[in-house]
Design a protein around this motif. Sequence first.
Motif, PDB file in Angstrom:
ATOM      1  N   ARG A  24       8.761  20.373  -0.957  1.00 33.43           N
ATOM      2  CA  ARG A  24       9.011  19.395  -2.022  1.00 33.43           C
ATOM      3  C   ARG A  24       7.654  18.831  -2.422  1.00 33.43           C
ATOM      4  NH1 ARG A  24      13.528  16.718  -3.211  1.00 33.43           N
ATOM      5  NH2 ARG A  24      14.455  17.239  -1.198  1.00 33.43           N
ATOM      6  N   LYS A  25       7.255  19.077  -3.660  1.00 35.04           N
ATOM      7  CA  LYS A  25       5.947  18.623  -4.133  1.00 35.04           C
ATOM      8  C   LYS A  25       6.156  17.391  -5.017  1.00 35.04           C
ATOM      9  CE  LYS A  25       4.301  23.383  -4.017  1.00 35.04           C
ATOM     10  NZ  LYS A  25       3.523  24.439  -4.655  1.00 35.04           N
ATOM     11  N   ILE A  26       5.472  16.311  -4.672  1.00 35.72           N
ATOM     12  CA  ILE A  26       5.606  15.060  -5.418  1.00 35.72           C
ATOM     13  C   ILE A  26       4.258  14.714  -6.033  1.00 35.72           C
ATOM     14  CG2 ILE A  26       6.339  12.635  -5.324  1.00 35.72           C
ATOM     15  CD1 ILE A  26       8.542  14.337  -4.284  1.00 35.72           C
ATOM     16  N   HIS A  27       4.274  14.399  -7.331  1.00 34.31           N
ATOM     17  CA  HIS A  27       3.056  13.962  -8.017  1.00 34.31           C
ATOM     18  C   HIS A  27       3.238  12.506  -8.423  1.00 34.31           C
ATOM     19  CE1 HIS A  27       0.400  13.305 -11.507  1.00 34.31           C
ATOM     20  NE2 HIS A  27      -0.432  14.092 -10.852  1.00 34.31           N
ATOM     21  N   LEU A  29       1.582   9.105 -10.357  1.00 38.96           N
ATOM     22  CA  LEU A  29       0.576   8.591 -11.287  1.00 38.96           C
ATOM     23  C   LEU A  29       0.636   7.073 -11.204  1.00 38.96           C
ATOM     24  CD1 LEU A  29      -1.574   9.041 -13.441  1.00 38.96           C
ATOM     25  CD2 LEU A  29       0.251   9.086 -15.165  1.00 38.96           C
ATOM     26  N   PHE A  30      -0.454   6.463 -10.719  1.00 44.33           N
ATOM     27  CA  PHE A  30      -0.487   5.012 -10.524  1.00 44.33           C
ATOM     28  C   PHE A  30      -0.954   4.311 -11.794  1.00 44.33           C
ATOM     29  CE2 PHE A  30      -0.939   6.859  -6.276  1.00 44.33           C
ATOM     30  CZ  PHE A  30       0.063   6.176  -5.593  1.00 44.33           C
ATOM     31  N   GLU A  31      -0.687   2.986 -11.816  1.00 46.23           N
ATOM     32  CA  GLU A  31      -1.008   2.216 -13.031  1.00 46.23           C
ATOM     33  C   GLU A  31      -2.505   2.179 -13.307  1.00 46.23           C
ATOM     34  OE1 GLU A  31      -1.387  -0.317  -9.524  1.00 46.23           O
ATOM     35  OE2 GLU A  31       0.265   0.930 -10.206  1.00 46.23           O
ATOM     36  N   ASP A  32      -3.346   2.374 -12.266  1.00 45.98           N
ATOM     37  CA  ASP A  32      -4.797   2.362 -12.489  1.00 45.98           C
ATOM     38  C   ASP A  32      -5.340   3.740 -12.886  1.00 45.98           C
ATOM     39  OD1 ASP A  32      -4.524   3.700 -10.100  1.00 45.98           O
ATOM     40  OD2 ASP A  32      -5.685   2.289  -8.901  1.00 45.98           O
ATOM     41  N   GLY A  33      -4.426   4.716 -13.089  1.00 44.93           N
ATOM     42  CA  GLY A  33      -4.848   6.053 -13.516  1.00 44.93           C
ATOM     43  C   GLY A  33      -5.096   7.019 -12.381  1.00 44.93           C
ATOM     44  N   LYS A  34      -5.078   6.531 -11.127  1.00 43.96           N
ATOM     45  CA  LYS A  34      -5.252   7.441  -9.990  1.00 43.96           C
ATOM     46  C   LYS A  34      -4.020   8.325  -9.839  1.00 43.96           C
ATOM     47  CE  LYS A  34      -8.345   4.777  -7.011  1.00 43.96           C
ATOM     48  NZ  LYS A  34      -8.480   4.060  -5.739  1.00 43.96           N
ATOM     49  N   GLU A  35      -4.248   9.520  -9.332  1.00 40.15           N
ATOM     50  CA  GLU A  35      -3.143  10.455  -9.078  1.00 40.15           C
ATOM     51  C   GLU A  35      -3.121  10.814  -7.594  1.00 40.15           C
ATOM     52  OE1 GLU A  35      -2.864  13.788 -12.122  1.00 40.15           O
ATOM     53  OE2 GLU A  35      -4.879  13.001 -12.469  1.00 40.15           O
ATOM     54  N   MET A  36      -1.917  11.014  -7.080  1.00 40.97           N
ATOM     55  CA  MET A  36      -1.770  11.490  -5.705  1.00 40.97           C
ATOM     56  C   MET A  36      -0.742  12.612  -5.733  1.00 40.97           C
ATOM     57  SD  MET A  36      -0.759   9.368  -2.244  1.00 40.97           S
ATOM     58  CE  MET A  36       1.002   9.157  -2.518  1.00 40.97           C
ATOM     59  N   ALA A  37      -1.031  13.695  -5.013  1.00 36.53           N
ATOM     60  CA  ALA A  37      -0.095  14.817  -4.919  1.00 36.53           C
ATOM     61  C   ALA A  37       0.213  15.046  -3.449  1.00 36.53           C
ATOM     62  CB  ALA A  37      -0.703  16.070  -5.537  1.00 36.53           C
ATOM     63  N   GLU A  38       1.504  15.103  -3.119  1.00 40.60           N
ATOM     64  CA  GLU A  38       1.920  15.336  -1.739  1.00 40.60           C
ATOM     65  C   GLU A  38       2.852  16.538  -1.676  1.00 40.60           C
ATOM     66  OE1 GLU A  38       1.945  10.981   0.396  1.00 40.60           O
ATOM     67  OE2 GLU A  38       3.785  11.599  -0.604  1.00 40.60           O
ATOM     68  N   GLU A  39       2.817  17.231  -0.547  1.00 40.43           N
ATOM     69  CA  GLU A  39       3.758  18.329  -0.292  1.00 40.43           C
ATOM     70  C   GLU A  39       4.447  18.059   1.042  1.00 40.43           C
ATOM     71  OE1 GLU A  39       1.956  22.166  -0.321  1.00 40.43           O
ATOM     72  OE2 GLU A  39       1.326  22.034  -2.405  1.00 40.43           O
ATOM     73  N   TYR A  40       5.781  18.173   1.037  1.00 39.71           N
ATOM     74  CA  TYR A  40       6.567  17.980   2.247  1.00 39.71           C
ATOM     75  C   TYR A  40       7.367  19.241   2.548  1.00 39.71           C
ATOM     76  CZ  TYR A  40       5.776  12.927   1.708  1.00 39.71           C
ATOM     77  OH  TYR A  40       5.206  11.692   1.597  1.00 39.71           O
ATOM     78  N   ASP A  41       7.545  19.514   3.826  1.00 37.00           N
ATOM     79  CA  ASP A  41       8.455  20.576   4.244  1.00 37.00           C
ATOM     80  C   ASP A  41       9.880  20.083   3.991  1.00 37.00           C
ATOM     81  OD1 ASP A  41      10.343  21.865   6.209  1.00 37.00           O
ATOM     82  OD2 ASP A  41       8.559  23.051   6.622  1.00 37.00           O
ATOM     83  N   ILE A  42      10.663  20.860   3.237  1.00 39.31           N
ATOM     84  CA  ILE A  42      12.011  20.400   2.864  1.00 39.31           C
ATOM     85  C   ILE A  42      12.900  20.207   4.085  1.00 39.31           C
ATOM     86  CG2 ILE A  42      14.159  21.132   1.747  1.00 39.31           C
ATOM     87  CD1 ILE A  42      12.537  22.102  -0.569  1.00 39.31           C
ATOM     88  N   LYS A  43      12.806  21.115   5.044  1.00 37.89           N
ATOM     89  CA  LYS A  43      13.719  21.036   6.198  1.00 37.89           C
ATOM     90  C   LYS A  43      13.387  19.870   7.122  1.00 37.89           C
ATOM     91  CE  LYS A  43      14.897  25.925   6.311  1.00 37.89           C
ATOM     92  NZ  LYS A  43      14.488  27.223   6.837  1.00 37.89           N
ATOM     93  N   THR A  44      12.100  19.665   7.393  1.00 39.68           N
ATOM     94  CA  THR A  44      11.723  18.662   8.396  1.00 39.68           C
ATOM     95  C   THR A  44      11.284  17.328   7.803  1.00 39.68           C
ATOM     96  OG1 THR A  44       9.417  19.397   8.418  1.00 39.68           O
ATOM     97  CG2 THR A  44      10.944  20.496   9.942  1.00 39.68           C
ATOM     98  N   GLY A  45      10.918  17.313   6.512  1.00 37.95           N
ATOM     99  CA  GLY A  45      10.365  16.099   5.916  1.00 37.95           C
ATOM    100  C   GLY A  45       8.909  15.876   6.309  1.00 37.95           C
ATOM    101  N   GLN A  46       8.314  16.874   6.967  1.00 35.87           N
ATOM    102  CA  GLN A  46       6.933  16.777   7.443  1.00 35.87           C
ATOM    103  C   GLN A  46       5.951  16.820   6.270  1.00 35.87           C
ATOM    104  OE1 GLN A  46       5.834  17.384  10.940  1.00 35.87           O
ATOM    105  NE2 GLN A  46       3.783  16.993  10.206  1.00 35.87           N
ATOM    106  N   LEU A  47       4.969  15.904   6.270  1.00 39.56           N
ATOM    107  CA  LEU A  47       3.919  15.919   5.258  1.00 39.56           C
ATOM    108  C   LEU A  47       2.977  17.085   5.528  1.00 39.56           C
ATOM    109  CD1 LEU A  47       2.412  14.472   2.879  1.00 39.56           C
ATOM    110  CD2 LEU A  47       1.114  13.252   4.639  1.00 39.56           C
TER     111      LEU A  47
END
Length: 203
Positions: A24-27, A29-47
């Motif tokens: 599960r890939k989450i992108h 976008l924060f109010e200050d313009g910074k971006e963060m991208a995370e990927e989690y294992d769908i089965k375990t929820g592990q980052l």
Amino acid sequence: MAVPSWLERLRAAGKTALVQDGKRKIHYLFEDGKEMAEEYDIKTGQLISRKWREKNTLGGTGKWQVEVGEPTSPLLGALESELITESSSNPVFMRKDTLNSFQWRIRNLPYPKEVYSVSVEEEQRCCVIRTTNKKYYKKFSIPDLDRYRLPLDAAALSFTHANNTLIITYQKPKEILAAEEQLQKELKKIKAANSGDGDCKTQ
């Protein structure tokens, strides 16, 4: 208590989700313009990975900075910035978390375990790796603790050494475990584009 402030920032950020290759890939976008991208294992929820990007001084898009996961290969940026690439035998420092702990691995460190010491510098809010043979020294912070404004706890820190790799583990505080559990519930509610077919439903 300061813990909700980072959670509130995550909630307020614009988020898009994509389900692809069992992740599960989450992108964000924060109010200050910074971006963060995370990927989690769908089965375990592990980052699996977390990267940050912000606008550069000219307003253009900067490069992604890896916080968790495999470091970006220096070869990718070799033509742009690095005509001299690092030796493949140099120590490689990377963070690879588990569900209950923050974890760092430093590859290409061949010295025996008794050579290393890992300590917490509370005032500087960082951890320090030292070797008695003076061959390796590294300071690193734990951004998650800074974001949640939590103190560093020397008792949470441990390390081991195997296969030329130093593995450092810091047990996650209960405040972060609770916040991550809450966040996982919210991330699962985001409608994700499902790569490969048109199905947008996720549970």
